[in-house]
Design an enzyme around this catalytic site. Sequence first.
Site, PDB file in Angstrom:
ATOM      1  N   PRO A 164      46.078  54.777  79.292  1.00  0.00           N
ATOM      2  CA  PRO A 164      45.579  53.839  80.444  1.00  0.00           C
ATOM      3  C   PRO A 164      45.061  54.714  81.786  1.00  0.00           C
ATOM      4  O   PRO A 164      43.776  54.324  82.448  1.00  0.00           O
ATOM      5  CB  PRO A 164      46.100  52.623  80.941  1.00  0.00           C
ATOM      6  CG  PRO A 164      47.425  53.253  80.806  1.00  0.00           C
ATOM      7  CD  PRO A 164      47.499  54.343  79.352  1.00  0.00           C
ATOM      8  N   THR A 165      45.558  55.880  81.795  1.00  0.00           N
ATOM      9  CA  THR A 165      45.066  56.771  83.175  1.00  0.00           C
ATOM     10  C   THR A 165      44.045  57.878  82.830  1.00  0.00           C
ATOM     11  O   THR A 165      43.480  58.572  83.642  1.00  0.00           O
ATOM     12  CB  THR A 165      46.188  57.488  83.721  1.00  0.00           C
ATOM     13  OG1 THR A 165      46.990  58.251  82.755  1.00  0.00           O
ATOM     14  CG2 THR A 165      47.447  56.291  84.071  1.00  0.00           C
ATOM     15  N   GLY A 209      40.745  59.897  81.786  1.00  0.00           N
ATOM     16  CA  GLY A 209      39.312  59.576  82.087  1.00  0.00           C
ATOM     17  C   GLY A 209      39.097  58.795  83.509  1.00  0.00           C
ATOM     18  O   GLY A 209      38.259  57.977  83.241  1.00  0.00           O
ATOM     19  N   ASP A 239      44.094  65.548  74.968  1.00  0.00           N
ATOM     20  CA  ASP A 239      44.774  66.085  73.534  1.00  0.00           C
ATOM     21  C   ASP A 239      46.113  65.664  73.376  1.00  0.00           C
ATOM     22  O   ASP A 239      46.672  65.707  72.536  1.00  0.00           O
ATOM     23  CB  ASP A 239      44.555  67.609  73.819  1.00  0.00           C
ATOM     24  CG  ASP A 239      42.899  68.001  73.676  1.00  0.00           C
ATOM     25  OD1 ASP A 239      42.444  67.330  72.591  1.00  0.00           O
ATOM     26  OD2 ASP A 239      42.419  68.989  74.322  1.00  0.00           O
ATOM     27  N   LEU A 248      46.492  62.565  71.678  1.00  0.00           N
ATOM     28  CA  LEU A 248      46.245  62.610  70.099  1.00  0.00           C
ATOM     29  C   LEU A 248      47.427  63.487  69.596  1.00  0.00           C
ATOM     30  O   LEU A 248      47.685  63.081  68.450  1.00  0.00           O
ATOM     31  CB  LEU A 248      44.826  63.437  70.258  1.00  0.00           C
ATOM     32  CG  LEU A 248      44.588  64.035  68.666  1.00  0.00           C
ATOM     33  CD1 LEU A 248      44.174  62.730  67.859  1.00  0.00           C
ATOM     34  CD2 LEU A 248      43.231  64.583  68.636  1.00  0.00           C
ATOM     35  N   GLU A 306      50.648  63.198  70.266  1.00  0.00           N
ATOM     36  CA  GLU A 306      51.618  62.293  70.062  1.00  0.00           C
ATOM     37  C   GLU A 306      51.256  61.360  68.910  1.00  0.00           C
ATOM     38  O   GLU A 306      52.341  61.021  68.155  1.00  0.00           O
ATOM     39  CB  GLU A 306      51.654  61.335  71.438  1.00  0.00           C
ATOM     40  CG  GLU A 306      52.490  62.226  72.696  1.00  0.00           C
ATOM     41  CD  GLU A 306      53.089  61.142  73.575  1.00  0.00           C
ATOM     42  OE1 GLU A 306      53.356  60.153  73.357  1.00  0.00           O
ATOM     43  OE2 GLU A 306      53.295  61.935  74.777  1.00  0.00           O
ATOM     44  N   THR A 355      40.445  65.711  80.172  1.00  0.00           N
ATOM     45  CA  THR A 355      39.808  66.641  80.782  1.00  0.00           C
ATOM     46  C   THR A 355      38.979  67.728  79.826  1.00  0.00           C
ATOM     47  O   THR A 355      37.775  68.057  80.448  1.00  0.00           O
ATOM     48  CB  THR A 355      40.774  67.649  81.614  1.00  0.00           C
ATOM     49  OG1 THR A 355      41.605  66.699  82.231  1.00  0.00           O
ATOM     50  CG2 THR A 355      40.072  68.665  82.623  1.00  0.00           C
ATOM     51  N   GLU A 411      50.071  70.716  76.063  1.00  0.00           N
ATOM     52  CA  GLU A 411      51.466  70.293  76.842  1.00  0.00           C
ATOM     53  C   GLU A 411      52.668  71.302  76.653  1.00  0.00           C
ATOM     54  O   GLU A 411      52.378  72.185  75.843  1.00  0.00           O
ATOM     55  CB  GLU A 411      51.757  68.904  76.405  1.00  0.00           C
ATOM     56  CG  GLU A 411      50.506  67.876  76.331  1.00  0.00           C
ATOM     57  CD  GLU A 411      50.425  67.428  77.692  1.00  0.00           C
ATOM     58  OE1 GLU A 411      51.267  67.605  78.523  1.00  0.00           O
ATOM     59  OE2 GLU A 411      48.932  66.931  77.873  1.00  0.00           O
TER      60      GLU A 411
END
Length: 315
Positions: free
Chosen positions: A11-12, A14, A68, A71, A73, A94, A273
Site C-alpha cells: 500500500p505504500t 508509488g 521489485d 514481486l 516476495e 521506483t 533488497e
Amino acid sequence: MRKRARIIYNPTSGKEQFKRELPDALIKLEKAGYETSAYATEKIGDATLEAERAMHENYDVLIAAGGDGTLNEVVNGIAEKPNRPKLGVIPMGTVNDFGRALHIPNDIMGALDVIIEGHSTKVDIGKMNNRYFINLAAGGQLTQVSYETPSKLKSIVGPFAYYIKGFEMLPQMKAVDLRIEYDGNVFQGEALLFFLGLTNSMAGFEKLVPDAKLDDGYFTLIIVEKSNLAELGHIMTLASRGEHTKHPKVIYEKAKAINISSFTDLQLNVDGEYGGKLPANFLNLERHIDVFAPNDIVNEELINNDHVDDNLIEE
C-alpha cells in the site's frame, strides 16, 4: 467457471497510488471474468506468506502490485510449489526492473490490460541458497545503493535517487577478494562488484545485459575487476550504452550454476533488497514462472519465440 485472482499489494508503493485505485482495479478484473480479492502487506515477508496461502486456496492468478521487492516476495511464496499460478505484475516501485524487461506498462490500468489480454510467457528465475529471485543478485558496495537509498529521496526524485546515492558512494568503494566458480570456470582475484542477471534491466540500466534472454536457462555473470575511480566511471558510462562488455576490467559470461565465496564480509543485493552475505550458491531454474506479458514481447529478442504461450481468459 470463473478464474480466481488474488492481488497482493504494497500500500505504500508509488505514493499509495494503487491503494487509491484498488476499487477500480477490482471492478476492471471482475468485468473481465475474474473473481478477484486483494491483500495489503504490512511488513517484510507478508507477500511471501500471502502467496503461499493463495496457492493453498488454488487461485489461478496472483498479481503482485508494488516494487521489485514485493514481486520477489510473491515469487518466493510460489517458487517451490508444483502447479504454480500465473503471475501478473503491476509495477509500482521506483525502478521496476522486471516490469521494464517485460515491457509492462507503468500505469495501473495498462498493466491490468496485459493480464486481461491473457498472453503469458515462462521466464527463468534464480535460486540463491534457500531463496529465489526473478531479476538480479549482486555484491559489492555499489550494489547496496538500492536498499540504502532513503525512501524520502526516492519519493522526491524517483530513479534518480539511486544515481545520487551511487555517486555519493563511489569514492568509498573498495575491491574485495572473490572466488567465483561458474560452469567449470573460476575467477579468483580482486573485484569491485559482480552481477548475476536474469533480465536486461538492472537498477534502471536497461543495457547492462545487451544480449539477455529471459528464458534460456542462463545467468549473465558480470564481474568488474579492481579499478580506479576513472576506470569505474568509464565502465558505468559504457554500461548506459551497452558497450561495457569488452572493457578489459569487465568479465562478461553466461552460466547455469555459480558459486561465490570470499574471506570478506560481503553483503548481497537480491532483486533490490538486502539478501544476506556470502558464501552463496546460485542455480538458474529455466522457464520456472509463467508471467503475463504484452503480446508484442514475442517479437522481442528477449524471449525465444517457440516458447511463448498464448493463454487467453476462458469466459
